[in-house]
Design a protein around this motif. Structure first.
Motif, PDB file in Angstrom:
ATOM      1  N   ILE A 438       7.551  18.744  29.853  1.00  0.00           N
ATOM      2  CA  ILE A 438       8.020  17.378  30.120  1.00  0.00           C
ATOM      3  C   ILE A 438       6.937  16.573  30.827  1.00  0.00           C
ATOM      4  N   GLN A 439       6.217  17.196  31.733  1.00  0.00           N
ATOM      5  CA  GLN A 439       5.121  16.514  32.413  1.00  0.00           C
ATOM      6  C   GLN A 439       4.004  16.163  31.434  1.00  0.00           C
ATOM      7  N   ASP A 440       3.760  17.032  30.465  1.00  0.00           N
ATOM      8  CA  ASP A 440       2.769  16.751  29.426  1.00  0.00           C
ATOM      9  C   ASP A 440       3.135  15.488  28.664  1.00  0.00           C
ATOM     10  N   TYR A 441       4.405  15.352  28.327  1.00  0.00           N
ATOM     11  CA  TYR A 441       4.895  14.150  27.646  1.00  0.00           C
ATOM     12  C   TYR A 441       4.676  12.914  28.512  1.00  0.00           C
ATOM     13  N   SER A 442       5.047  13.006  29.782  1.00  0.00           N
ATOM     14  CA  SER A 442       4.929  11.865  30.686  1.00  0.00           C
ATOM     15  C   SER A 442       3.482  11.450  30.886  1.00  0.00           C
ATOM     16  N   HIS A 443       2.582  12.425  31.011  1.00  0.00           N
ATOM     17  CA  HIS A 443       1.171  12.117  31.207  1.00  0.00           C
ATOM     18  C   HIS A 443       0.586  11.400  29.992  1.00  0.00           C
ATOM     19  N   GLN A 444       0.957  11.859  28.798  1.00  0.00           N
ATOM     20  CA  GLN A 444       0.475  11.192  27.587  1.00  0.00           C
ATOM     21  C   GLN A 444       0.999   9.765  27.517  1.00  0.00           C
ATOM     22  N   LEU A 445       2.265   9.599  27.860  1.00  0.00           N
ATOM     23  CA  LEU A 445       2.875   8.274  27.821  1.00  0.00           C
ATOM     24  C   LEU A 445       2.193   7.327  28.808  1.00  0.00           C
ATOM     25  N   LYS A 446       1.954   7.812  30.013  1.00  0.00           N
ATOM     26  CA  LYS A 446       1.325   6.974  31.036  1.00  0.00           C
ATOM     27  C   LYS A 446      -0.108   6.597  30.675  1.00  0.00           C
ATOM     28  N   SER A 447      -0.787   7.464  29.912  1.00  0.00           N
ATOM     29  CA  SER A 447      -2.169   7.185  29.524  1.00  0.00           C
ATOM     30  C   SER A 447      -2.260   6.314  28.279  1.00  0.00           C
ATOM     31  N   GLY A 448      -1.129   5.875  27.769  1.00  0.00           N
ATOM     32  CA  GLY A 448      -1.122   4.980  26.622  1.00  0.00           C
ATOM     33  C   GLY A 448      -1.096   5.664  25.276  1.00  0.00           C
ATOM     34  N   LYS A 449      -0.846   6.958  25.260  1.00  0.00           N
ATOM     35  CA  LYS A 449      -0.788   7.696  24.002  1.00  0.00           C
ATOM     36  C   LYS A 449       0.657   7.845  23.531  1.00  0.00           C
ATOM     37  N   LEU A 450       0.837   7.908  22.218  1.00  0.00           N
ATOM     38  CA  LEU A 450       2.133   8.286  21.675  1.00  0.00           C
ATOM     39  C   LEU A 450       2.243   9.800  21.833  1.00  0.00           C
ATOM     40  N   PRO A 451       3.161  10.305  22.650  1.00  0.00           N
ATOM     41  CA  PRO A 451       3.194  11.744  22.932  1.00  0.00           C
ATOM     42  C   PRO A 451       3.330  12.598  21.674  1.00  0.00           C
ATOM     43  N   SER A 452       2.532  13.636  21.612  1.00  0.00           N
ATOM     44  CA  SER A 452       2.636  14.643  20.557  1.00  0.00           C
ATOM     45  C   SER A 452       2.409  16.003  21.192  1.00  0.00           C
TER      46      SER A 452
END
Length: 494
Positions: A438-452
């Motif tokens: 879940i943290q991996d998803y949040s970090h990607q989202l915060k960095s402007g990436k579409l989480p994958s």
């Protein structure tokens, strides 16, 4: 003798083990995830609004999964169950239903994400997942998965479907005077026509019926609230005071303790929203989510708990409490029908009867889908047993139409309690991995990436070659879309 055993197990599970277990687990997950049900609530709504999209083939859309899980959640627990909670524990039970739902949103996030992490493909290319799978593959304890599967099959494939059929029959008998046997036969015919088509047909029917029936019920409840708006503050104060024993004597001269309110509210709250029980996780593992990451399905299921309890159960509670009369003889559905009839006349009884028919019918077919996944887990995904199992399920639907409501509810509580106990243990043991995902998803989202999701970032998954998370280059390219609602106003990294 049998009823004494059932009562003893209920007292043990709901009087001690699960009251502490569910509240404790929900609080633990809430803290571990940084109150994610509050901080990411808006994002969860956005995820749900985009849940019809799919990145990979072979699964159901997140929206279909959401509707199927809501079909299972929204049923007897939302209508008869709320009334039973108020009758057994007083208005204060509603407060504890709200609390267990708030904490349960974090638990639902954990278990649905975990179901996605360990999902597999069956012989037909359909995703399958759930507690039995993460117990076997995540913990390496197939025996634990087998135990959970047996409890779930008993609970959802058999007992809970009897509860839903029982509730439909009670409503149709009270309002229209139909024979229980006739109602049961009709239910068997229509339920059979859906479940014989398997998981995909259940999802299609749920996707059509669930949004319509939920919106209709919420609209009627809103009308009741608006027309009785002057009574709303008093009803809210009654709920809060009763929850903490500040007003133990309520309408009808019945005294309720804090313990009664807690036990009744938590039991009925879990029965309704299923957070921590491990049930909704079975269908959550069948999704091809968007964004293509396990946590995205967790956000969708988190909203499912909110809608089920905070919205729909509260709608039922408002209908009942605003009548000013909460006397109950233990017949929850009769209490709900009488309450709405008192607000809008005889048409209210007919509306409740048809609402129950749709709510509980969709619960029957969704409950079957949960059981189907676990039957396949036990048999190594061999589908030859399914026709026989479907006949047993339909037999329980007929049984429920004719059985005594008290014993059926008691059996439901025992089976669900055993399921929840096994599942909570697994969730706690696997929470470290789930939180990191879940943290991996949040970090990607915060960095402007579409989480994958890249399973190679998590060494625990590398040994599971059958894991469904194998992203090819074409899927990875599709995930790097510049135009995406999740990234609105953010710079996209490709």
């Amino acid at each position: 003798m049998f009823e004494m055993i059932v009562d003893f197990l209920n007292a043990l599970l709901w009087g001690k083990i699960l009251v502490y277990g569910l509240v404790g687990a929900g609080l633990f997950f809430t803290l571990r995830l940084g109150f994610i049900q509050i901080t990411h609530f808006k994002h969860a709504i956005i995820t749900l609004l985009n849940s019809r999209k799919m990145v990979t083939e072979g699964g159901l859309s997140s929206f279909q999964v959401f509707c199927t899980s809501m079909a299972a959640r929204v049923g007897a627990g939302n209508m008869a169950g709320v009334a039973v909670a108020i009758g057994a524990g007083g208005p204060g039970a509603i407060f504890w239903m709200w609390l267990i739902a708030l904490l349960g949103m974090a638990t639902a996030m954990i278990e649905s994400t975990l179901a996605q992490i360990y999902k597999v493909r069956d012989e037909n290319g359909q995703f399958r997942g759930g507690p039995a799978y993460y117990m076997e593959k995540g913990l390496g304890q197939r025996w634990m998965g087998i135990l959970f599967s047996i409890f779930l099959i008993i609970a959802f494939g058999l007992v809970f479907n009897a509860v839903q059929a029982n509730t439909i029959t009670a409503a149709m008998t009270q309002v229209f005077g139909f024979s229980p046997a006739d109602v049961g036969l009709i239910l068997v015919i229509f339920s059979g026509s859906v479940i014989m088509g398997g998981l995909r047909k259940v999802a299609r029917v749920s996707e059509l019926l669930v949004p319509f029936m939920a919106l209709a019920y919420i609209t009627v409840a809103a009308i009741v609230v608006v027309t009785n708006i002057e009574k709303v503050p008093g009803a809210l104060m009654l709920v809060v005071k009763s929850a903490f024993g500040l007003q133990e004597v309520v309408a009808g001269g019945v005294a309720y303790s804090v313990a009664q309110a807690m036990q009744s509210g938590i039991a009925r709250g879990l029965f309704s929203n299923e957070a921590g029980m491990g049930s909704a996780a079975n269908i959550a593992g069948s999704a091809a989510p968007y964004p293509n990451h396990p946590a995205s399905q967790g956000f969708v299921q988190m909203i499912g708990v909110f809608v089920d309890t905070i919205v729909i159960c509260t709608a039922t509670a408002a209908i009942i409490l605003l009548t000013g009369d909460i006397d109950s003889d233990g017949d929850g559905i009769r209490m709900t029908i009488d309450a709405l009839t008192g607000h809008v006349g005889q048409e209210g009884g007919a509306f409740i009867a048809f609402t129950i028919l749709f709510f509980c019918f969709t619960s029957i077919i969704a409950n079957y889908s949960y059981a189907e996944t676990n039957v396949l887990f036990l048999t190594g995904h061999k589908e030859g047993i399914l026709p026989f199992f479907r006949l047993i399920v339909l037999g329980m639907v007929m049984f429920g139409s004719l059985a005594k409501v008290g014993l059926v509810w008691a059996l439901a509580d025992v089976s669900m309690g055993l399921m929840a106990t096994v599942n909570i243990i697994a969730l706690l043991l696997l929470s470290g991995l789930t939180v990191r995902v879940i943290q991996d998803y949040s970090h990607q989202l915060k960095s402007g990436k579409l989480p994958s999701f890249n399973y190679k970032d998590f060494p625990e998954l590398m040994r599971h070659k059958e894991n469904a998370w194998v992203v090819d280059s074409e899927q990875a390219a599709n995930e790097k879309s510049v135009e995406d609602p999740f990234l609105k106003g953010k710079k996209t990294h490709t």
